[in-house]
Design a protein around this motif. Structure first.
Motif, mmCIF file in Angstrom:
data_model
loop_
_atom_site.group_PDB
_atom_site.id
_atom_site.type_symbol
_atom_site.label_atom_id
_atom_site.label_comp_id
_atom_site.label_asym_id
_atom_site.label_seq_id
_atom_site.Cartn_x
_atom_site.Cartn_y
_atom_site.Cartn_z
ATOM 1 N N SER A 1 50.664 44.631 -56.655
ATOM 2 C CA SER A 1 51.659 43.840 -57.403
ATOM 3 C C SER A 1 51.272 42.372 -57.426
ATOM 4 N N TYR A 2 50.932 41.829 -56.267
ATOM 5 C CA TYR A 2 50.560 40.424 -56.156
ATOM 6 C C TYR A 2 49.337 40.106 -57.029
ATOM 7 N N SER A 3 48.366 41.025 -57.055
ATOM 8 C CA SER A 3 47.153 40.820 -57.858
ATOM 9 C C SER A 3 47.486 40.629 -59.328
ATOM 10 N N PHE A 4 48.394 41.420 -59.838
ATOM 11 C CA PHE A 4 48.730 41.330 -61.260
ATOM 12 C C PHE A 4 49.702 40.194 -61.560
ATOM 13 N N ILE A 5 50.600 39.910 -60.649
ATOM 14 C CA ILE A 5 51.550 38.822 -60.859
ATOM 15 C C ILE A 5 50.832 37.476 -60.931
ATOM 16 N N LYS A 6 49.747 37.337 -60.189
ATOM 17 C CA LYS A 6 49.012 36.066 -60.121
ATOM 18 C C LYS A 6 47.903 35.952 -61.173
ATOM 19 N N SER A 7 47.859 36.845 -62.129
ATOM 20 C CA SER A 7 46.796 36.780 -63.131
ATOM 21 C C SER A 7 47.369 36.983 -64.529
ATOM 22 N N GLU A 8 46.580 36.616 -65.525
ATOM 23 C CA GLU A 8 46.905 36.860 -66.925
ATOM 24 C C GLU A 8 45.717 37.597 -67.534
ATOM 25 N N ALA A 9 45.985 38.687 -68.197
ATOM 26 C CA ALA A 9 44.922 39.493 -68.792
ATOM 27 C C ALA A 9 44.932 39.349 -70.310
ATOM 28 N N SER A 10 43.782 39.592 -70.923
ATOM 29 C CA SER A 10 43.694 39.580 -72.372
ATOM 30 C C SER A 10 43.747 40.993 -72.948
ATOM 31 N N LEU A 11 43.697 42.001 -72.079
ATOM 32 C CA LEU A 11 43.713 43.402 -72.506
ATOM 33 C C LEU A 11 44.265 44.251 -71.369
ATOM 34 N N CYS A 12 45.141 45.192 -71.693
ATOM 35 C CA CYS A 12 45.724 46.084 -70.698
ATOM 36 C C CYS A 12 45.486 47.524 -71.149
ATOM 37 N N ILE A 13 44.896 48.343 -70.278
ATOM 38 C CA ILE A 13 44.644 49.754 -70.570
ATOM 39 C C ILE A 13 45.310 50.587 -69.481
ATOM 40 N N LEU A 14 46.213 51.472 -69.888
ATOM 41 C CA LEU A 14 46.945 52.311 -68.954
ATOM 42 C C LEU A 14 46.725 53.784 -69.268
ATOM 43 N N GLU A 15 46.805 54.626 -68.249
ATOM 44 C CA GLU A 15 46.841 56.074 -68.452
ATOM 45 C C GLU A 15 48.241 56.541 -68.101
ATOM 46 N N ALA A 16 48.878 57.244 -69.006
ATOM 47 C CA ALA A 16 50.264 57.664 -68.799
ATOM 48 C C ALA A 16 50.354 59.169 -68.580
ATOM 49 N N ALA A 17 51.519 59.591 -68.114
ATOM 50 C CA ALA A 17 51.772 61.013 -67.882
ATOM 51 C C ALA A 17 52.613 61.625 -68.998
ATOM 52 N N GLY A 18 53.337 60.791 -69.741
ATOM 53 C CA GLY A 18 54.167 61.280 -70.831
ATOM 54 C C GLY A 18 54.299 60.226 -71.913
ATOM 55 N N ARG B 1 49.961 66.011 -73.096
ATOM 56 C CA ARG B 1 51.033 65.225 -72.470
ATOM 57 C C ARG B 1 51.887 64.492 -73.508
ATOM 58 N N LEU B 2 51.537 64.624 -74.773
ATOM 59 C CA LEU B 2 52.303 63.968 -75.834
ATOM 60 C C LEU B 2 53.592 64.732 -76.101
ATOM 61 N N ASP B 3 54.579 63.999 -76.565
ATOM 62 C CA ASP B 3 55.877 64.544 -76.929
ATOM 63 C C ASP B 3 56.617 65.140 -75.733
ATOM 64 N N ARG B 4 56.375 64.556 -74.571
ATOM 65 C CA ARG B 4 57.129 64.935 -73.378
ATOM 66 C C ARG B 4 57.345 63.690 -72.531
ATOM 67 N N VAL B 5 58.349 63.743 -71.707
ATOM 68 C CA VAL B 5 58.700 62.610 -70.864
ATOM 69 C C VAL B 5 58.622 63.047 -69.412
#
Length: 134
Positions: A34-51, A87-91
């Motif tokens: 959490s601290y790592s991301f709170i103290k930085s600003e990114a120009s691109l964010c890539i996430l892997e989701a479950a739904g 994993r699409l169309d599900r939550v």
């Protein structure tokens, strides 16, 4: 799309945060992450989701959803999400954020034509061609 997201891809810097490793998902979570991301600003964010559906993008654990949301809040550029078409169309359990806040969805070529058309109405969809992977 990724190259266009960065003004100068040759000078890109990738940051990987530390933290506690979530047992089931292997995600880095906890105070250090959490601290790592709170103290930085990114120009691109890539996430892997479950739904993923028309309203929300989700993950399996509360800790992971918090880290992902923090990453998005500290990104000034595009926010991309990847998940396999099954994993699409599900939550799943915990919401990361609303679908409309993502700039692009990456998924595999098994996405149905119906889902592809529906999702392209709210987000840019990139279908990864399995034959072109190295």
């Amino acid at each position: 799309y990724l190259a266009g997201a960065l003004e100068d891809p040759q000078s890109a810097m990738v940051a990987i945060s530390g933290g506690e490793r979530e047992h089931d998902t292997h995600a880095l979570v906890g105070d250090l992450a959490s601290y790592s991301f709170i103290k930085s600003e990114a120009s691109l964010c890539i996430l892997e989701a479950a739904g993923f559906n028309l309203h929300e993008v989700t993950t399996n654990t509360l800790n992971e959803s918090y880290i992902y949301r923090t990453m998005m809040e500290h990104t000034k550029g595009p926010k991309l999400v990847y998940l396999p078409s099954d994993r699409l169309d599900r939550v799943e359990n915990f919401m990361i954020n609303h679908t409309f806040l993502f700039d692009c969805l990456y998924t595999d070529a098994n996405i149905s034509a119906e889902l592809l058309e529906r999702y392209r109405q709210c987000v840019n969809v990139i279908v990864l061609d399995a034959d072109k992977r190295s």
